[in-house]
Design a protein around this motif. Structure first.
Motif, short mmCIF file in Angstrom:
data_model
loop_
_atom_site.label_atom_id
_atom_site.label_comp_id
_atom_site.label_asym_id
_atom_site.label_seq_id
_atom_site.Cartn_x
_atom_site.Cartn_y
_atom_site.Cartn_z
N ASP A 116 22.16 81.05 11.90
CA ASP A 116 23.22 81.09 12.90
C ASP A 116 24.58 80.75 12.27
O ASP A 116 25.59 81.42 12.52
N HIS A 117 24.59 79.74 11.43
CA HIS A 117 25.83 79.33 10.75
C HIS A 117 26.34 80.46 9.86
O HIS A 117 27.55 80.74 9.82
N SER A 118 25.44 81.11 9.15
CA SER A 118 25.81 82.19 8.25
C SER A 118 26.43 83.36 9.02
O SER A 118 27.47 83.88 8.63
N VAL A 119 25.78 83.76 10.10
CA VAL A 119 26.32 84.85 10.92
C VAL A 119 27.69 84.44 11.47
O VAL A 119 28.62 85.24 11.50
N GLY A 120 27.83 83.19 11.87
CA GLY A 120 29.12 82.69 12.35
C GLY A 120 30.21 82.81 11.31
O GLY A 120 31.36 83.14 11.64
N GLN A 121 29.88 82.58 10.05
CA GLN A 121 30.88 82.70 8.98
C GLN A 121 31.36 84.15 8.85
O GLN A 121 32.54 84.41 8.63
N ASN A 179 10.09 91.27 14.20
CA ASN A 179 8.86 90.99 14.95
C ASN A 179 9.04 89.69 15.73
O ASN A 179 10.01 88.98 15.55
N GLY A 180 8.07 89.40 16.57
CA GLY A 180 8.10 88.17 17.34
C GLY A 180 7.89 86.95 16.46
O GLY A 180 7.69 87.05 15.25
N PRO A 181 7.90 85.77 17.06
CA PRO A 181 7.84 84.53 16.29
C PRO A 181 6.47 84.23 15.71
O PRO A 181 5.45 84.64 16.24
N TRP A 182 6.48 83.49 14.61
CA TRP A 182 5.26 82.91 14.06
C TRP A 182 4.97 81.68 14.90
O TRP A 182 5.62 81.42 15.91
N PHE A 183 4.06 80.85 14.53
CA PHE A 183 3.66 79.74 15.37
C PHE A 183 4.73 78.67 15.55
O PHE A 183 4.73 77.96 16.53
N GLU A 184 5.69 78.60 14.61
CA GLU A 184 6.77 77.63 14.77
C GLU A 184 7.78 78.07 15.82
O GLU A 184 8.52 77.29 16.37
N GLY A 185 7.85 79.38 16.07
CA GLY A 185 8.80 79.92 17.03
C GLY A 185 8.28 79.85 18.45
O GLY A 185 7.21 79.33 18.72
N ASN A 186 9.04 80.42 19.36
CA ASN A 186 8.70 80.35 20.77
C ASN A 186 8.82 81.74 21.38
O ASN A 186 9.91 82.30 21.43
N TYR A 190 11.48 75.41 10.40
CA TYR A 190 11.80 76.66 11.10
C TYR A 190 13.13 76.52 11.83
O TYR A 190 14.02 77.37 11.72
N GLY A 191 13.30 75.46 12.58
CA GLY A 191 14.54 75.22 13.31
C GLY A 191 15.73 75.09 12.38
O GLY A 191 16.83 75.58 12.67
N ASP A 205 15.52 84.45 5.82
CA ASP A 205 15.15 83.51 6.89
C ASP A 205 15.77 83.95 8.20
O ASP A 205 16.77 84.65 8.20
N PRO A 206 15.27 83.54 9.33
CA PRO A 206 14.14 82.62 9.44
C PRO A 206 12.81 83.35 9.28
O PRO A 206 12.43 84.14 10.13
#
Length: 144
Positions: A61-66, A88-95, A53-54, A33-34
């Protein structure tokens, strides 16, 4: 897969770092993910305003922070190169912000992705560039 994905990846990455902390190491830490389908764990499900998605992005983000926290704890953060990017760029849920296109399309929004490199010993903070780069540039650049 779902609920254990991040925990399993994160725990494995942290275990690898702990096992190899005494000498130089290379860790390729690639999350599922994501990416669709989204399976945020129960701790992150429904926590963001961006739907599943969010939630997956927040868990990533939390995992990378750990992992970053562990590098700091082991006094390895200054001399460890950490790269976070996407395929790659985002799917439709992304921006894709103001870029045309999305994942699977040949427009800029389909292939322009975030790329963060962290190497406190050699790189100054908040450096930004518009110079194009590709994943295949990483190995020769890092070796140089």
């Amino acid at each position: 897969m779902g609920a254990v994905t991040f925990c399993a990846f994160t725990d494995a990455a942290k275990g690898f770092i702990n096992s190899n902390k005494a000498e130089p190491f290379f860790l390729y830490f690639s999350h599922k993910d994501p990416h669709q389908p989204f399976y945020p764990s129960k701790d992150f499900k429904g926590k963001s305003k961006g739907g599943a998605y969010g939630d997956a992005v927040e868990e990533f983000d939390h995992s990378v922070g750990q992992v970053l926290d562990l590098l700091k704890e082991l006094n390895l953060e200054e001399n460890t190169i950490v790269i976070v990017t996407s395929d790659n760029g985002p799917w439709f849920e992304g921006n894709a912000c103001n870029l045309r296109g999305r994942k699977g399309q040949v427009y800029e929004g389909g292939y322009r992705v975030p790329f963060i490199i962290r190497y406190p010993k050699k790189l100054k903070e908040h450096y930004e560039t518009s110079i194009p780069a590709m994943g295949i540039d990483l190995l020769p650049t890092l070796v140089a």
